[in-house]
Design a protein around this motif. Structure first.
Motif, PDB file in Angstrom:
ATOM      1  N   PRO A   9       0.802  -1.231   0.000  1.00 59.50           N
ATOM      2  CA  PRO A   9       0.000   0.000   0.000  1.00 59.50           C
ATOM      3  C   PRO A   9       0.835   1.281   0.000  1.00 59.50           C
ATOM      4  CG  PRO A   9      -0.868  -1.550   1.603  1.00 59.50           C
ATOM      5  CD  PRO A   9       0.421  -2.117   1.103  1.00 59.50           C
ATOM      6  N   ARG A  10       1.994   1.241   0.639  1.00 53.30           N
ATOM      7  CA  ARG A  10       2.840   2.441   0.696  1.00 53.30           C
ATOM      8  C   ARG A  10       3.251   2.885  -0.697  1.00 53.30           C
ATOM      9  NH1 ARG A  10       8.255   4.237   1.050  1.00 53.30           N
ATOM     10  NH2 ARG A  10       8.424   5.993   2.471  1.00 53.30           N
ATOM     11  N   GLN A  11       3.719   1.958  -1.511  1.00 52.42           N
ATOM     12  CA  GLN A  11       4.151   2.316  -2.858  1.00 52.42           C
ATOM     13  C   GLN A  11       2.983   2.786  -3.715  1.00 52.42           C
ATOM     14  OE1 GLN A  11       6.919  -0.294  -4.802  1.00 52.42           O
ATOM     15  NE2 GLN A  11       7.906  -0.834  -2.874  1.00 52.42           N
ATOM     16  N   ALA A  12       1.824   2.172  -3.540  1.00 57.37           N
ATOM     17  CA  ALA A  12       0.634   2.598  -4.276  1.00 57.37           C
ATOM     18  C   ALA A  12       0.242   4.018  -3.867  1.00 57.37           C
ATOM     19  CB  ALA A  12      -0.507   1.620  -4.023  1.00 57.37           C
ATOM     20  N   ALA A  13       0.251   4.280  -2.562  1.00 54.68           N
ATOM     21  CA  ALA A  13      -0.108   5.601  -2.060  1.00 54.68           C
ATOM     22  C   ALA A  13       0.868   6.661  -2.570  1.00 54.68           C
ATOM     23  CB  ALA A  13      -0.139   5.595  -0.537  1.00 54.68           C
ATOM     24  N   LEU A  14       2.144   6.362  -2.545  1.00 49.02           N
ATOM     25  CA  LEU A  14       3.141   7.328  -3.020  1.00 49.02           C
ATOM     26  C   LEU A  14       2.991   7.604  -4.510  1.00 49.02           C
ATOM     27  CD1 LEU A  14       6.273   6.200  -0.985  1.00 49.02           C
ATOM     28  CD2 LEU A  14       4.936   8.295  -0.687  1.00 49.02           C
ATOM     29  N   ALA A  15       2.650   6.581  -5.283  1.00 47.67           N
ATOM     30  CA  ALA A  15       2.433   6.788  -6.718  1.00 47.67           C
ATOM     31  C   ALA A  15       1.257   7.728  -6.949  1.00 47.67           C
ATOM     32  CB  ALA A  15       2.197   5.449  -7.407  1.00 47.67           C
ATOM     33  N   LEU A  16       0.199   7.560  -6.183  1.00 49.91           N
ATOM     34  CA  LEU A  16      -0.956   8.446  -6.310  1.00 49.91           C
ATOM     35  C   LEU A  16      -0.621   9.864  -5.864  1.00 49.91           C
ATOM     36  CD1 LEU A  16      -3.679   5.973  -5.080  1.00 49.91           C
ATOM     37  CD2 LEU A  16      -3.735   7.191  -7.267  1.00 49.91           C
ATOM     38  N   LEU A  17       0.103   9.991  -4.766  1.00 52.59           N
ATOM     39  CA  LEU A  17       0.446  11.318  -4.256  1.00 52.59           C
ATOM     40  C   LEU A  17       1.441  12.050  -5.145  1.00 52.59           C
ATOM     41  CD1 LEU A  17       0.741  10.477  -0.459  1.00 52.59           C
ATOM     42  CD2 LEU A  17      -0.963  11.993  -1.508  1.00 52.59           C
ATOM     43  N   ASN A  18       2.368  11.318  -5.740  1.00 53.03           N
ATOM     44  CA  ASN A  18       3.405  11.946  -6.567  1.00 53.03           C
ATOM     45  C   ASN A  18       2.981  12.151  -8.013  1.00 53.03           C
ATOM     46  OD1 ASN A  18       5.441  12.298  -4.609  1.00 53.03           O
ATOM     47  ND2 ASN A  18       5.916  10.125  -4.707  1.00 53.03           N
ATOM     48  N   GLY A  19       1.901  11.501  -8.414  1.00 53.81           N
ATOM     49  CA  GLY A  19       1.422  11.643  -9.786  1.00 53.81           C
ATOM     50  C   GLY A  19       0.573  12.887  -9.952  1.00 53.81           C
ATOM     51  N   ASN A  20       0.146  13.104 -11.167  1.00 53.62           N
ATOM     52  CA  ASN A  20      -0.700  14.250 -11.476  1.00 53.62           C
ATOM     53  C   ASN A  20      -2.156  13.794 -11.480  1.00 53.62           C
ATOM     54  OD1 ASN A  20      -1.436  16.818 -12.187  1.00 53.62           O
ATOM     55  ND2 ASN A  20      -1.028  16.526 -14.367  1.00 53.62           N
ATOM     56  N   GLY A  32      -1.625   9.771   2.625  1.00 50.28           N
ATOM     57  CA  GLY A  32      -0.504  10.146   3.480  1.00 50.28           C
ATOM     58  C   GLY A  32      -0.359   9.195   4.659  1.00 50.28           C
ATOM     59  N   GLN A  33      -1.487   8.804   5.229  1.00 49.86           N
ATOM     60  CA  GLN A  33      -1.456   7.836   6.331  1.00 49.86           C
ATOM     61  C   GLN A  33      -0.893   6.502   5.851  1.00 49.86           C
ATOM     62  OE1 GLN A  33      -5.247   7.037   8.172  1.00 49.86           O
ATOM     63  NE2 GLN A  33      -4.475   5.198   9.165  1.00 49.86           N
ATOM     64  N   LEU A  34      -1.333   6.056   4.681  1.00 52.42           N
ATOM     65  CA  LEU A  34      -0.840   4.780   4.150  1.00 52.42           C
ATOM     66  C   LEU A  34       0.670   4.830   3.894  1.00 52.42           C
ATOM     67  CD1 LEU A  34      -3.544   3.674   1.553  1.00 52.42           C
ATOM     68  CD2 LEU A  34      -3.304   2.988   3.939  1.00 52.42           C
ATOM     69  N   ALA A  35       1.154   6.000   3.497  1.00 49.58           N
ATOM     70  CA  ALA A  35       2.578   6.137   3.178  1.00 49.58           C
ATOM     71  C   ALA A  35       3.471   6.014   4.403  1.00 49.58           C
ATOM     72  CB  ALA A  35       2.830   7.466   2.479  1.00 49.58           C
ATOM     73  N   VAL A  36       2.946   6.329   5.589  1.00 55.36           N
ATOM     74  CA  VAL A  36       3.795   6.332   6.780  1.00 55.36           C
ATOM     75  C   VAL A  36       3.420   5.279   7.822  1.00 55.36           C
ATOM     76  CG1 VAL A  36       4.375   8.764   6.506  1.00 55.36           C
ATOM     77  CG2 VAL A  36       2.453   8.115   7.968  1.00 55.36           C
ATOM     78  N   ASP A  37       2.234   4.689   7.722  1.00 56.83           N
ATOM     79  CA  ASP A  37       1.768   3.734   8.726  1.00 56.83           C
ATOM     80  C   ASP A  37       1.760   2.325   8.150  1.00 56.83           C
ATOM     81  OD1 ASP A  37       0.523   2.316  10.732  1.00 56.83           O
ATOM     82  OD2 ASP A  37      -1.305   3.517  10.757  1.00 56.83           O
ATOM     83  N   PRO A  38       2.612   1.435   8.664  1.00 53.18           N
ATOM     84  CA  PRO A  38       2.701   0.081   8.104  1.00 53.18           C
ATOM     85  C   PRO A  38       1.594  -0.875   8.560  1.00 53.18           C
ATOM     86  CG  PRO A  38       4.246   0.301   9.908  1.00 53.18           C
ATOM     87  CD  PRO A  38       3.607   1.664   9.714  1.00 53.18           C
ATOM     88  N   SER A  39       0.604  -0.385   9.282  1.00 52.25           N
ATOM     89  CA  SER A  39      -0.480  -1.250   9.752  1.00 52.25           C
ATOM     90  C   SER A  39      -1.209  -1.883   8.570  1.00 52.25           C
ATOM     91  CB  SER A  39      -1.495  -0.450  10.569  1.00 52.25           C
ATOM     92  OG  SER A  39      -0.878   0.148  11.667  1.00 52.25           O
ATOM     93  N   PRO A  40      -1.719  -3.096   8.751  1.00 51.76           N
ATOM     94  CA  PRO A  40      -2.486  -3.735   7.669  1.00 51.76           C
ATOM     95  C   PRO A  40      -3.739  -2.933   7.340  1.00 51.76           C
ATOM     96  CG  PRO A  40      -2.049  -5.288   9.460  1.00 51.76           C
ATOM     97  CD  PRO A  40      -1.597  -3.949   9.933  1.00 51.76           C
ATOM     98  N   LEU A  41      -4.166  -3.016   6.084  1.00 51.05           N
ATOM     99  CA  LEU A  41      -5.366  -2.309   5.657  1.00 51.05           C
ATOM    100  C   LEU A  41      -6.623  -3.066   6.072  1.00 51.05           C
ATOM    101  CD1 LEU A  41      -4.497  -1.377   1.957  1.00 51.05           C
ATOM    102  CD2 LEU A  41      -4.259   0.025   3.996  1.00 51.05           C
ATOM    103  N   SER A  42      -7.638  -2.320   6.456  1.00 45.82           N
ATOM    104  CA  SER A  42      -8.950  -2.929   6.673  1.00 45.82           C
ATOM    105  C   SER A  42      -9.551  -3.200   5.291  1.00 45.82           C
ATOM    106  CB  SER A  42      -9.849  -1.985   7.470  1.00 45.82           C
ATOM    107  OG  SER A  42     -10.204  -0.869   6.676  1.00 45.82           O
ATOM    108  N   ASP A  43     -10.631  -3.942   5.246  1.00 44.01           N
ATOM    109  CA  ASP A  43     -11.298  -4.203   3.971  1.00 44.01           C
ATOM    110  C   ASP A  43     -11.764  -2.905   3.323  1.00 44.01           C
ATOM    111  OD1 ASP A  43     -10.887  -6.932   4.196  1.00 44.01           O
ATOM    112  OD2 ASP A  43     -12.895  -7.337   4.986  1.00 44.01           O
TER     113      ASP A  43
END
Length: 67
Positions: A9-20, A32-43
């Motif tokens: 999820p971190r890499q996916a979040a960063l791609a979205l944040l850094n893209g246009n 931003g939370q996904l980029a810094v928090d390694p907790s598992p994602l809820s459904d």
């Protein structure tokens, strides 16, 4: 852009944040939370991330178990 799924999820979040990509403030905070928090994602979080990736035309997140 490649069609290779994002490995986490971190890499996916960063791609979205850094893209246009147009993102709401709420989506930006979520990513931003996904980029810094390694907790598992809820459904619900996984569903939202999948929708954001799809809307942006980016590849999906790797499925659980690497499939």
């Amino acid at each position: 852009m490649t069609d290779t799924p994002f490995p986490d999820p971190r890499q996916a979040a960063l791609a979205l944040l850094n893209g246009n990509h147009r993102l709401s403030r709420k989506a930006g905070q979520f990513l931003g939370q996904l980029a810094v928090d390694p907790s598992p994602l809820s459904d619900a979080q996984a569903d939202w991330l999948a929708k954001l990736l799809d809307r942006a035309g980016l590849p999906p997140l790797v499925a659980e178990g690497g499939q």
